[in-house]
Design an enzyme around this catalytic site. Sequence first.
Site, PDB file in Angstrom:
ATOM      1  NE  ARG A  20      -2.150  -2.280   3.135  1.00 16.77           N
ATOM      2  CZ  ARG A  20      -2.585  -2.697   4.323  1.00 16.77           C
ATOM      3  NH1 ARG A  20      -3.676  -2.182   4.851  1.00 16.77           N
ATOM      4  NH2 ARG A  20      -1.931  -3.624   4.988  1.00 16.77           N
ATOM      5  CE  LYS A  27       4.520  -1.880   6.506  1.00 18.58           C
ATOM      6  NZ  LYS A  27       3.110  -2.247   6.768  1.00 18.58           N
ATOM      7  CB  THR A  84       2.063 -12.092  10.876  1.00 14.12           C
ATOM      8  OG1 THR A  84       0.710 -12.539  10.977  1.00 14.12           O
ATOM      9  CG2 THR A  84       2.062 -10.663  10.324  1.00 14.12           C
ATOM     10  N   GLY A 162      -6.989  -6.181  13.430  1.00 11.89           N
ATOM     11  CA  GLY A 162      -7.565  -7.420  13.939  1.00 11.89           C
ATOM     12  C   GLY A 162      -8.333  -7.128  15.217  1.00 11.89           C
ATOM     13  CG  ASN A 400      32.946  46.070   5.783  1.00 12.51           C
ATOM     14  OD1 ASN A 400      32.003  45.842   6.529  1.00 12.51           O
ATOM     15  ND2 ASN A 400      32.805  46.645   4.601  1.00 12.51           N
ATOM     16  CB  ALA A 403      26.705  45.684  -0.842  1.00  6.98           C
TER      17      ALA A 403
HETATM   18  C1  UD1 Z   1      -1.477  -7.249  11.596  1.00  2.00           C
HETATM   19  C2  UD1 Z   1      -2.326  -8.218  12.414  1.00  2.00           C
HETATM   20  C3  UD1 Z   1      -3.572  -7.474  12.905  1.00  2.00           C
HETATM   21  C4  UD1 Z   1      -3.174  -6.276  13.715  1.00  2.00           C
HETATM   22  C5  UD1 Z   1      -2.226  -5.362  12.938  1.00  2.00           C
HETATM   23  C6  UD1 Z   1      -1.649  -4.307  13.840  1.00  2.00           C
HETATM   24  C7  UD1 Z   1      -1.986 -10.448  11.494  1.00  2.00           C
HETATM   25  C8  UD1 Z   1      -2.598 -11.545  10.717  1.00  2.00           C
HETATM   26  N1  UD1 Z   1      -2.731  -9.339  11.617  1.00  2.00           N
HETATM   27  O1  UD1 Z   1      -2.219  -6.888  10.453  1.00  2.00           O
HETATM   28  O2  UD1 Z   1      -4.362  -8.342  13.695  1.00  2.00           O
HETATM   29  O3  UD1 Z   1      -4.310  -5.553  14.139  1.00  2.00           O
HETATM   30  O4  UD1 Z   1      -1.118  -6.115  12.389  1.00  2.00           O
HETATM   31  O5  UD1 Z   1      -0.951  -3.321  13.126  1.00  2.00           O
HETATM   32  O6  UD1 Z   1      -0.894 -10.607  11.990  1.00  2.00           O
HETATM   33  N2  UD1 Z   1       5.234  -9.415   7.708  1.00  2.00           N
HETATM   34  C9  UD1 Z   1       6.266 -10.291   7.459  1.00  2.00           C
HETATM   35  N3  UD1 Z   1       6.021 -11.366   6.673  1.00  2.00           N
HETATM   36  C10 UD1 Z   1       4.808 -11.630   6.154  1.00  2.00           C
HETATM   37  C11 UD1 Z   1       3.755 -10.730   6.411  1.00  2.00           C
HETATM   38  C12 UD1 Z   1       4.001  -9.629   7.191  1.00  2.00           C
HETATM   39  O7  UD1 Z   1       7.394 -10.113   7.911  1.00  2.00           O
HETATM   40  O8  UD1 Z   1       4.669 -12.638   5.467  1.00  2.00           O
HETATM   41  C13 UD1 Z   1       5.504  -8.230   8.525  1.00  2.00           C
HETATM   42  C14 UD1 Z   1       5.254  -6.942   7.786  1.00  2.00           C
HETATM   43  O9  UD1 Z   1       6.477  -6.494   7.159  1.00  2.00           O
HETATM   44  C15 UD1 Z   1       4.789  -6.004   8.881  1.00  2.00           C
HETATM   45  C16 UD1 Z   1       4.185  -6.915   9.921  1.00  2.00           C
HETATM   46  O10 UD1 Z   1       4.625  -8.223   9.615  1.00  2.00           O
HETATM   47  O11 UD1 Z   1       5.854  -5.291   9.446  1.00  2.00           O
HETATM   48  C17 UD1 Z   1       2.660  -6.866   9.925  1.00  2.00           C
HETATM   49  O12 UD1 Z   1       2.177  -7.239   8.653  1.00  2.00           O
HETATM   50  P1  UD1 Z   1       0.965  -6.465   7.979  1.00  2.00           P
HETATM   51  O13 UD1 Z   1       0.733  -7.091   6.660  1.00  2.00           O
HETATM   52  O14 UD1 Z   1       1.170  -5.021   8.036  1.00  2.00           O
HETATM   53  O15 UD1 Z   1      -0.232  -6.898   8.964  1.00  2.00           O
HETATM   54  P2  UD1 Z   1      -1.616  -6.145   9.158  1.00  2.00           P
HETATM   55  O16 UD1 Z   1      -2.510  -6.467   8.026  1.00  2.00           O
HETATM   56  O17 UD1 Z   1      -1.387  -4.724   9.469  1.00  2.00           O
HETATM   57 CA    CA Z   2       0.378  -3.401   9.468  1.00  2.00          CA
END
Ligand code: UD1
Ligand code: CA
Length: 481
Positions: A20, A27, A84, A162, A400, A403
């Site tokens: 995004r 990011k 995650t 979440g 000095n 100008a």
């Molecule tokens: C996540 C949480 C959500 C929470 C929110 C808070 C999950 C499923 N959801 O959502 O419940 O409210 O954060 O901000 O965890 N990342 C990796 N590898 C991956 C995917 C993500 O390292 O495969 C890292 C991203 O770089 C990021 C972080 O994990 O720094 C969170 O991932 P992101 O996709 O932003 O999760 P959200 O959709 O925000």
């Molecule tokens: Ca996030």
Amino acid sequence: MGHHHEKHIAVILAAGKGTRFRSKKPKVVHKILGKPMIHYVSLAVRWSNPDRMIYVVGHEKQQVIKAINCLNCVYVEQEEQLGTGHAVATAKPYWENFDGIVLIVNGDLPLVEGETLKNAVKYMEALMKFEGAPAEGGQDFRNEDVAGVVITTKVPNPLGYGRVVKDKNHKIIKIVEEKDATYQEQQIDEINTGIYLFYAPYLNQVIDRLENNNAQKEYYLTDVIELLNQMGKDVYALMVPDYTQFIGVNDRWDLAKAENILRMKYLQFWSYAGATFHNPETVYIEFDVELSPDVEIFQGVSLKGKTSIGEDTVIEENCSVINSKIGKNVKILKGSIIEDSVIEDNSVIGPYARIRNNSVIKENAQIGNFVEVKNSVVGENTAAKHLAYLGDAQIGKNVNIGAGTITCNYDGFKKHKTVIKDKAFIGSDTMLVAPVTIGEEAITGSGSVITKDIPDKALGIERSQLRIIENYADKRRKNDD
Ligand code: UD1
Ligand code: CA
């Protein structure tokens, strides 16, 4: 378990692309107040004093590792960003036999405070002990039902986060992502901040059993809670009221909002430390800037990079100071720009002056309006108050500069040096064709083009005879008829 459970390993998730952001760069390297976003997360996590810091990296990992800039940290590569939960599973080998707490923090939470993480670790440690457990032979009794803690918060608009579904005892039943939530679940305003603490052996029993049958086809870390519950283990919510710490930065507008919040926090910090701000909403101060007591800063001022400002210095409206050291009691008047330079005590700069490229303005000097100083030293009590260009010049004390004076430092091929010794008087509109030296107490006549060195105390003047043609105006009119 004994004292060794008071240890934790920290894992920071930073493998994602940040789709995004619509950016070529990953990011977490995008900057807030001059530092990559990940820098702030790292600082907060380090404050909790973990035994080891592990970063899960993936997308453009070299850029991310460079931004993290930590030599004794561990970097684990998640080749494909499958969620995650998958990210945490990738790092599991690093705590396979660890009998303690794993602190997991999303890499996109630049506003989280170190103290919050420290308290969460203490809270988890406390939960893991039986309340009032006697210390028998130095041993605490483990409460074997406790598997983890999730930091939660209540937000005015939970959209995109979440949602935390809890029972009456603050135990979490599950966390549902926005996209998977029912209408009823969407009404919950308590959200998952993306910060978790798990007892490592329990986490390891469930982390490889996640599935991706959800709206995003990802392995959600949050799903470990249901798996832990199935094992009879509990995960508690630690609700932190200050939700501003937990803005998840998912796009550039979130980045701007996060930067604003952090900016105001730092301004407040400097204000309590003795700095006065006028219209602070418009003042931009980066992470590495240092202010002294009784500094006064007006609106639209921007202080960037490694910049320090000495006591009693005033910086007027719309000035920029970048990677520079400003002394005490300096006045930087409206609209001036200072970059990679040093301004010593009691000097007056501007309005509308530009000082750059390793220039040094010594004590009590005056650099006035529309004066540009580049890679030059301007001595004590020296004044260049109007419309001048001083480049590659070594200027002594009590000089000095009239100008319109210009150091002609560039011959089209190379840059050359101008030396102006103490107490010299450079007449207005002097062209100093470098390399050239103006001696001590030497004088140049206004409008002169100086192409030779001027000895000490001498006058250098270069002018053609002034002609006066009487009645020229009348002649000109006649020619026009
Ligand atoms: C996540 C949480 C959500 C929470 C929110 C808070 C999950 C499923 N959801 O959502 O419940 O409210 O954060 O901000 O965890 N990342 C990796 N590898 C991956 C995917 C993500 O390292 O495969 C890292 C991203 O770089 C990021 C972080 O994990 O720094 C969170 O991932 P992101 O996709 O932003 O999760 P959200 O959709 O925000
Ligand atoms: Ca996030």
